[in-house]
Design a protein around this motif. Structure first.
Motif, PDB file in Angstrom:
ATOM      1  N   TYR A 170      13.400 -21.103   0.168  1.00  0.00           N
ATOM      2  CA  TYR A 170      14.745 -21.030   0.029  1.00  0.00           C
ATOM      3  C   TYR A 170      15.595 -19.983   0.762  1.00  0.00           C
ATOM      4  CZ  TYR A 170      14.968 -25.068  -3.050  1.00  0.00           C
ATOM      5  OH  TYR A 170      14.501 -26.292  -3.820  1.00  0.00           O
TER       6      TYR A 170
ATOM      7  N   PHE B 125      15.028 -20.858   4.821  1.00  0.00           N
ATOM      8  CA  PHE B 125      16.099 -21.889   4.971  1.00  0.00           C
ATOM      9  C   PHE B 125      17.314 -21.338   5.074  1.00  0.00           C
ATOM     10  CE2 PHE B 125      12.420 -24.725   4.451  1.00  0.00           C
ATOM     11  CZ  PHE B 125      12.499 -25.469   5.714  1.00  0.00           C
ATOM     12  N   GLY B 126      17.859 -20.655   4.103  1.00  0.00           N
ATOM     13  CA  GLY B 126      19.193 -20.126   3.922  1.00  0.00           C
ATOM     14  C   GLY B 126      19.460 -19.290   5.197  1.00  0.00           C
TER      15      GLY B 126
ATOM     16  N   ASN C  53      19.777 -21.236   8.337  1.00  0.00           N
ATOM     17  CA  ASN C  53      21.165 -21.975   8.193  1.00  0.00           C
ATOM     18  C   ASN C  53      22.204 -20.996   8.561  1.00  0.00           C
ATOM     19  OD1 ASN C  53      22.336 -24.369   7.963  1.00  0.00           O
ATOM     20  ND2 ASN C  53      22.470 -24.233   5.598  1.00  0.00           N
ATOM     21  N   LEU C  54      22.191 -19.888   8.173  1.00  0.00           N
ATOM     22  CA  LEU C  54      23.236 -18.871   8.429  1.00  0.00           C
ATOM     23  C   LEU C  54      23.217 -18.563  10.164  1.00  0.00           C
ATOM     24  CD1 LEU C  54      23.039 -16.158   5.668  1.00  0.00           C
ATOM     25  CD2 LEU C  54      25.033 -17.752   6.324  1.00  0.00           C
TER      26      LEU C  54
ATOM     27  N   LEU D  29      22.175 -20.531  12.667  1.00  0.00           N
ATOM     28  CA  LEU D  29      22.608 -21.748  13.177  1.00  0.00           C
ATOM     29  C   LEU D  29      23.974 -21.684  13.176  1.00  0.00           C
ATOM     30  CD1 LEU D  29      19.809 -24.129  12.395  1.00  0.00           C
ATOM     31  CD2 LEU D  29      20.061 -23.068  14.118  1.00  0.00           C
ATOM     32  N   ALA D  30      24.458 -21.587  11.817  1.00  0.00           N
ATOM     33  CA  ALA D  30      25.935 -21.780  11.947  1.00  0.00           C
ATOM     34  C   ALA D  30      26.594 -20.546  12.749  1.00  0.00           C
ATOM     35  CB  ALA D  30      26.663 -21.335  10.313  1.00  0.00           C
TER      36      ALA D  30
ATOM     37  N   ARG E   9      26.776 -21.755  16.214  1.00  0.00           N
ATOM     38  CA  ARG E   9      27.729 -22.930  16.297  1.00  0.00           C
ATOM     39  C   ARG E   9      29.185 -22.313  16.551  1.00  0.00           C
ATOM     40  NH1 ARG E   9      25.556 -25.943  11.450  1.00  0.00           N
ATOM     41  NH2 ARG E   9      23.553 -26.602  12.450  1.00  0.00           N
TER      42      ARG E   9
END
Length: 40
Positions: free
Chosen positions: A16, A19-20, A23-24, A26-27, A30
């Motif tokens: 977790y 993945f967290g 995710n940060l 990738l964000a 973006r």
């Protein structure tokens, strides 16, 4: 038997966390991409 569950919980927590963090990242990419589009 209990130690197996402890290991499983630790592995799940690591997953977790991984993945967290992904995710940060990738964000963040973006957001920078959007800022670049707006600026140009």
């Amino acid at each position: 038997m209990l130690s197996a569950y402890k290991g499983l919980a630790k592995n799940t927590a690591q997953l977790y966390t991984l993945f967290g963090l992904a995710n940060l990242v990738l964000a963040k990419q973006r957001i920078f991409a959007l800022r670049a589009q707006i600026a140009s």
